[in-house]
Design an enzyme around this catalytic site. Structure first.
Site, PDB file in Angstrom:
ATOM      1  N   GLY A   1       1.436  -9.053  -2.874  1.00 43.80           N
ATOM      2  CA  GLY A   1       2.441  -7.997  -2.781  1.00 43.80           C
ATOM      3  C   GLY A   1       1.918  -6.646  -3.207  1.00 43.80           C
ATOM      4  N   GLY A   2       0.602  -6.448  -3.068  1.00 47.57           N
ATOM      5  CA  GLY A   2       0.044  -5.133  -3.378  1.00 47.57           C
ATOM      6  C   GLY A   2       0.209  -4.710  -4.822  1.00 47.57           C
TER       7      GLY A   2
ATOM      8  N   SER B   1      -3.869 -11.925  -0.870  1.00 49.10           N
ATOM      9  CA  SER B   1      -3.661 -10.472  -0.939  1.00 49.10           C
ATOM     10  C   SER B   1      -3.891  -9.988  -2.366  1.00 49.10           C
ATOM     11  CB  SER B   1      -2.265 -10.122  -0.426  1.00 49.10           C
ATOM     12  OG  SER B   1      -2.146  -8.752  -0.158  1.00 49.10           O
TER      13      SER B   1
END
Length: 557
Positions: free
Chosen positions: A126-127, A205
């Site tokens: 989620g960055g 991610s």
């Protein structure tokens, strides 16, 4: 301030929740928790256990405090508590409750009496700004492979990654939460039937960036034994903030705070503004392949630290524990930038140098433009960026964002003595996947491999019944490979029906193509990586720590 708070939970009457066979009790070091059998059977879920306590108010950026303790049995049901974050189109948080103290862990235990089961700790993506532990589930892996899975929340965005280099805002709070979680696992997981000496950390991610960085941090040493980074590498323009103080100023301006050059006013703004007012969407892709909030190289301030040196230098020196790594990307990582193509294609034709990664630096504008010309020529040839070469656009961002950092991190690890790096490119596509605009081509999008290992269709449903036979088969294959690695430290152990998969050398050779059939191939992304290697050898820009704060001004009375 009390470091330990005692919470009194009333015992739940069993008749209100089904018979006792539906529940399993575990005595953790904080108190007894009671998990419930999953409605579909095969496992018990223990939700929303407070593994640590997030400090609040002006202390909100400090290291987490110990978790609460309780005297009566805690029913470990999903309280849907998540950390503060912006509401975005990427993740639905409508049914969740955001709060400052959000450090909860979920444990999924297979329905078996066996002990010392392997453990996988999953760090959500989620960055570093959105997401929560249970936004994707791994029940099939738990049930089918008899492993224990752990998911959890960690502080995000400003709360987790503001980095000012002071005792009260040192940086990396979210990553220190992850260390606290791993310590909790080390201490408690045997009581759930897990083996604390057989822990694999995995993530996609930002979760991939996290586990890559955890591997290099002295704070996490000895807390895990295998690593699965899925689409994200520690030596990357998005892994570590190039200039955290400048990022803090940039974000404050977005919040309409103007006195950003007064360091102490800036710090006070971040410490006193209500946390919910600091939650802006910063997940939007940036032209220079950067993120405002990620890890930082900390300034030593006397407190606990997570990272005090550039990851690249740590790996080069070999100052980290060499562990087995299952490391790779999907084949169209850059497809996440497709939504910006209609705007960016014109801007790339006007000034391609604006799209160079932020961790490149040049002595002058001419040098920068020459590198930009070289890259544009390599990916797009003599043509302008247009609808006919959108696949080259996807490939450029795939390489800049994920492909080259993955190759470079693996190369450096092998050169520093890690002989257990297994490289892959995930390439499976299903007919249900969308095509790239202006083409009839489909590709595996960002973290496609993660979606294959997790349940159902990520963010949509856990139900796999509607998936195509090909997709179901791919999920079975991926779970088998991941399970092999979790158990054996290699994706294809001896006796496996899969093709032999040796560890990679410093040239990224070989790597496995993960598709409907598995195919062992040569050097990872080959000539594309050689080009980036040459550029980064000459123009790499190291991240810096926040500078020493100026002395505070005292007003005379």
């Amino acid at each position: 301030m009390l470091l330990w708070s005692v919470l009194l939970f009333s015992a739940v009457v069993s008749s209100g929740y089904g018979d006792d066979s539906e529940w399993r009790e575990v005595k953790t070091f904080q108190g007894t928790v009671r998990g419930r059998k999953d409605p579909e059977g095969g496992l018990y879920g223990f939700y929303s256990i407070p593994y640590a306590t997030a400090p609040r108010g002006k202390d909100r950026y400090k290291e987490a405090l110990p978790g609460s303790v309780w005297l009566q049995t805690l029913d470990a049901v999903d309280k849907r508590i998540i950390c503060w974050q912006a509401k975005t189109k990427y993740i639905n948080v409508e049914n969740q409750t955001m709060q400052e103290d959000c450090l909860h862990v979920n444990v999924f235990v297979p329905d078996t009496e066996k002990k010392k089961l392997p453990v996988i700790v999953l760090v959500h993506g989620g960055g570093f700004s959105i997401g929560y532990g249970n936004m994707m589930t791994t029940k099939q892996l738990v049930k089918e492979k008899k492993v224990i899975a752990v998911t959890f929340n960690y502080r995000l965005g400003v709360q987790g990654f503001l980095c000012l280099g002071t005792k009260d805002v040192p940086g990396n709070a979210g990553l220190k939460d992850q260390v606290a979680l791993l310590k909790w696992v080390k201490k408690n997981i045997a009581r759930f039937g897990g083996n604390p000496d057989d822990v694999t950390i995995s993530g996609g991610s930002a979760g991939s960036l996290s586990v890559s960085l955890l591997m290099l941090s002295n704070a996490a040493k000895g807390l895990f034994h295998k690593v699965i980074p899925e689409s994200g590498a520690s030596v990357s323009s998005i892994a570590v903030q190039i200039d955290p103080l400048e990022n803090a100023k940039t974000f404050a301006k977005r919040l309409n705070f103007t006195d950003v050059d007064d360091f102490h006013a800036l710090k006070e703004f971040y410490k006193t503004t209500p946390l919910e007012s600091l939650m802006l969407d910063v997940i939007t892709p940036q032209k220079d392949v950067s993120m405002l909030f990620s890890a930082c190289v900390e300034r030593k301030t006397g407190g606990p630290v997570f990272l005090t040196e550039n990851p690249l230098n740590i790996i080069k020196k070999g100052n980290y524990k060499k562990l087995p790594v299952l490391f790779g990307i999907s084949n169209m990582e850059g497809s996440m930038y497709v939504d910006y193509f209609e705007t960016w294609k014109n801007e790339m034709n006007e000034k391609f140098s604006d799209f160079l990664p932020i961790d490149l630096q040049f002595e002058n504008e001419e040098e920068k433009e020459e590198v930009a010309r070289r890259l544009k020529q390599f990916y797009f040839g003599p043509h302008p960026v247009n609808n006919q070469n959108i696949l080259a656009y996807v490939e450029y961002f795939s390489d800049a964002l994920m492909g080259y950092p993955t190759y470079r991190t693996a190369k450096l690890q092998v050169e520093s003595g890690n002989k257990q790096v297994y490289l892959y490119e995930y390439a499976f596509v299903d007919e249900s996947f969308p095509v790239v605009p202006h083409t009839s081509v489909r590709g595996a999008s960002h973290c496609g491999q993660t979606m294959a290992v997790f349940d159902g269709i990520a963010f949509v449903t856990d139900d796999e019944s509607s998936l195509s036979p090909e997709f179901k088969k791919m999920k079975t294959t991926m779970r088998e490979l991941w399970h092999n690695f979790i158990v054996h430290g290699k994706p294809v152990p001896e006796g496996s029906p899969f093709p032999a998969w040796p560890a990679a050398d410093a040239n990224g050779n070989p790597h496995m193509s993960l598709d409907r059939t598995l195919e062992l191939r040569g050097p990872f992304l080959d000539k594309r990586m050689q080009l980036w290697d040459d550029i980064y050898d000459k123009y790499y820009r190291e991240p810096v720590s926040p500078p020493e704060p100026p002395p505070e001004k005292h007003t005379e009375l």
